[in-house]
Enzyme design. Structure first.
Site, PDB file in Angstrom:
ATOM      1  N   GLU A 277    -148.127 -15.809   7.865  1.00 52.72           N
ATOM      2  CA  GLU A 277    -146.815 -14.644   8.242  1.00 52.72           C
ATOM      3  C   GLU A 277    -146.299 -14.797   7.241  1.00 52.72           C
ATOM      4  OE1 GLU A 277    -147.082 -12.604  10.885  1.00 52.72           O
ATOM      5  OE2 GLU A 277    -149.389 -13.155  11.538  1.00 52.72           O
ATOM      6  N   TRP A 280    -146.793 -11.997   4.931  1.00 50.87           N
ATOM      7  CA  TRP A 280    -146.231 -11.003   4.863  1.00 50.87           C
ATOM      8  C   TRP A 280    -144.244 -10.948   4.761  1.00 50.87           C
ATOM      9  CZ3 TRP A 280    -148.793  -6.247   6.536  1.00 50.87           C
ATOM     10  CH2 TRP A 280    -149.603  -6.500   6.255  1.00 50.87           C
ATOM     11  N   TRP A 308    -141.858  15.662  13.651  1.00 49.78           N
ATOM     12  CA  TRP A 308    -141.650  14.540  14.701  1.00 49.78           C
ATOM     13  C   TRP A 308    -140.071  16.190  15.566  1.00 49.78           C
ATOM     14  CZ3 TRP A 308    -142.982  10.021  13.728  1.00 49.78           C
ATOM     15  CH2 TRP A 308    -143.202   9.295  12.917  1.00 49.78           C
ATOM     16  N   ASN A 343    -142.144 -10.085  18.395  1.00 49.50           N
ATOM     17  CA  ASN A 343    -142.955  -9.116  17.629  1.00 49.50           C
ATOM     18  C   ASN A 343    -143.781  -8.479  17.929  1.00 49.50           C
ATOM     19  OD1 ASN A 343    -143.756  -8.323  14.632  1.00 49.50           O
ATOM     20  ND2 ASN A 343    -146.314  -9.393  15.348  1.00 49.50           N
ATOM     21  N   TRP A 361    -139.362   7.393  12.461  1.00 49.41           N
ATOM     22  CA  TRP A 361    -139.793   5.595  12.696  1.00 49.41           C
ATOM     23  C   TRP A 361    -137.786   5.860  12.403  1.00 49.41           C
ATOM     24  CZ3 TRP A 361    -138.465   3.762   7.518  1.00 49.41           C
ATOM     25  CH2 TRP A 361    -138.589   4.726   7.023  1.00 49.41           C
ATOM     26  N   TRP A 384    -141.877  -0.919  10.258  1.00 48.81           N
ATOM     27  CA  TRP A 384    -141.371   0.238  10.424  1.00 48.81           C
ATOM     28  C   TRP A 384    -142.676   1.220  10.237  1.00 48.81           C
ATOM     29  CZ3 TRP A 384    -139.656   2.069  15.239  1.00 48.81           C
ATOM     30  CH2 TRP A 384    -139.237   1.225  15.801  1.00 48.81           C
TER      31      TRP A 384
END
Ligand code: FAD
Length: 479
Positions: A277, A280, A308, A343, A361, A384
């Site tokens: 993580e 990430w 959208w 998360n 987003w 996102w």
């Protein structure tokens, strides 16, 4: 001012004394140190910190000020002008800082570097924030990695690059006095209303708070991290993200402290899962560095034609935690009340916004930017785009989370939902994640009238899922 040639250490997203390369290098010189913080909303523009970040910054600066014996010089304004002023006022001959990777900061810092050097001031920058510098990890052909796993495994872990060992706080810092400084309070970072009272009880900003958080995680969370990290009703995650964002602790310290804990094979899997993580986090910063358009534009261009919807009311319900889907509402209320969201729930609420509500987003990213204490341009934008499917290494768009099954799976006893959505707490588990399916007598026994005490669902799940899939199918392949 007592010293003729001070070194200015410009603190930015590295609000700590331990393992701070810019400070350590300055401490090695014989010159006195002038520690400086500049609140530069001018160059930040739309990426100036949101309300929750500013609350955090206020407290983090107070702690830093204490650990620097009140010698931190605090200013606000365009950093290029402020730095030039402080150099002139102090007759400093050198400026040190740790590198930041947001596009606006890179642009600003390179201008500042040139201007200072042209004026004869030495400038040194260091890596204080990344385990692996974005420029150091490239594919064989010299181009950046686009996908996480090869980036992390080949580019970082197996490349021979090693995250450096963290260094202790330098001893005997020669901190200089400088009388032209604001107080932290004069930066007016705290919001006028008292919304942050809930946040206050959850967090201890500052270097000491960060280290305590790390120790607590190692003692209580790490051994169950791999499976526990998906459970918002339990405390297996580290909650280090705001501390890492503000640089109150270096990722190197976290990496090595966690890496040094020994255990059996099962424990090692938990440890590696946690370290990945951190990987990430590295990859998000790396992506922002190599694709600076990440916060504003779809990395997969075909999403530029995505149909959208425009739905101010739907967006408002989502922001307020009043969608009628308990796990979504619990997450959005956790965010509002504590400045944080687990998360797993971030992924659920994000999927709900971009897929079930079909809202861009960027609306979600903006709300998170304002309300998260860990709001981070790289992690937020990359995450996102990951959920929306528009990022480079993203979840496929057609993978749409069902908030009811997600709630049942990851909040199996309903503790998380009951905590944040107390008005439906008396519903039995069977109906807790989908109150609209409860028979009338069950609702009455729990004293709930849908539409009065708790909203009816904002969308029909199956229909909204099909609408999202149809929208996705309407896209032509990549340009
Ligand atoms: P842990 O599970 O304990 O992980 C340790 C550290 O690894 C974190 O502190 C964080 O620095 C890093 N990390 C963990 N997961 C991720 C991830 N998916 N991507 C990048 N880094 C990660 N994280 C932020 O720090 N700031 C944000 O603004 C942010 N916005 C997000 C928006 C969405 C829609 C989603 C789905 C995720 C977002 N994340 C963000 C990533 C992640 O949710 C948080 O980093 C994590 O929940 C922080 O909790 P923790 O410190 O307990 O994490």
């Amino acid at each position: 001012m007592t010293d003729s040639k001070p070194v200015i250490v410009w603190f930015r997203q590295d609000l700590r004394l331990a393992d701070n390369p810019a400070l350590i290098a300055a401490a090695k010189s014989d010159n006195g140190i002038l520690p400086l913080y500049i609140l530069d909303d001018i160059n930040a523009g739309e990426w100036a910190g949101g309300a929750a970040s500013r609350w955090w910054l206020h407290h983090s600066l107070l702690r830093l000020q204490e650990s620097l014996d009140g010698r931190l010089v605090i200013r606000r304004g365009d950093a290029s002008k402020v730095l030039a002023d402080v150099v002139a006022e102090s007759a400093a001959t050198a400026v040190h800082w740790n590198r930041c990777y947001e596009p606006w900061r890179i642009k600003r810092d390179s201008k500042i570097r040139s201007a200072l050097q042209d004026a004869g001031t030495s400038v040194k920058s260091f890596n204080g924030a990344q385990l692996f510098e974005p420029t150091a990890v490239l594919k064989g052909d010299g181009s950046p990695y686009k996908v996480f796993t090869p980036y992390y495994k080949n580019g970082c872990l197996q490349s021979g690059l090693q995250p450096r060992k963290p260094a202790a706080k330098p001893r005997g810092l020669k901190l200089l006095e400088h009388d032209n400084s604001l107080t932290v309070e004069q930066l007016e970072l705290l919001p006028m209303n008292e919304w942050y009272r809930g946040i206050e009880v959850e967090w201890t900003p500052g270097e000491l708070g960060a280290r305590q958080r790390l120790t607590e995680f190692i003692n209580k969370g790490l051994a169950n991290y791999q499976s526990g990290r998906d459970r918002p009703d339990q405390r297996y995650v580290s909650r280090l993200s705001p501390h890492l964002h503000f640089g109150e602790i270096s990722p190197h310290e976290v990496w090595h402290a966690v890496g040094a804990v020994k255990g059996n094979e099962e424990f090692a899997a938990n440890r590696d899962s946690f370290l990945s993580e951190l990987g990430w986090r590295e990859f998000s910063t790396y992506s922002l560095y190599h694709w600076p358009e990440l916060p504003e534009q779809n990395l997969q261009r075909k999403f530029n034609r995505f149909p959208w919807r425009d739905d101010a009311q739907g967006l408002h319900c989502w922001q307020q935690g009043r969608t009628g889907f308990p796990i979504v509402d619990a997450g959005m209320r956790e965010l509002w009340q504590t400045g944080f969201m687990h998360n797993r729930v971030r992924m659920i609420v994000a999927s709900f916004l971009v897929k079930n509500l079909l809202l861009h987003w960027r609306h979600g990213a903006e709300w998170f930017w304002d309300t998260l204490v860990d709001a981070d341009l790289a992690n937020n934008s990359a995450s996102w785009q990951w959920v929306a499917g528009s990022g480079r290494d993203a979840a496929p768009y057609f993978r749409i989370f069902n908030p009811v099954t997600q709630g049942k799976r990851f909040d199996p006893n309903g503790d998380y939902v009951r905590h944040y959505v107390p008005e439906i707490a008396d519903l039995p588990n069977k109906y807790l994640q989908s109150p609209w399916t409860a028979p009338e007598d069950v609702l009455s026994a729990a004293d709930i009238e849908l539409g009065r005490d708790y909203p009816q669902p904002l969308v029909e799940l199956k229909a909204s899922r099909e609408r999202a899939l149809a929208a996705f199918k309407s896209l032509t392949p990549e340009d």
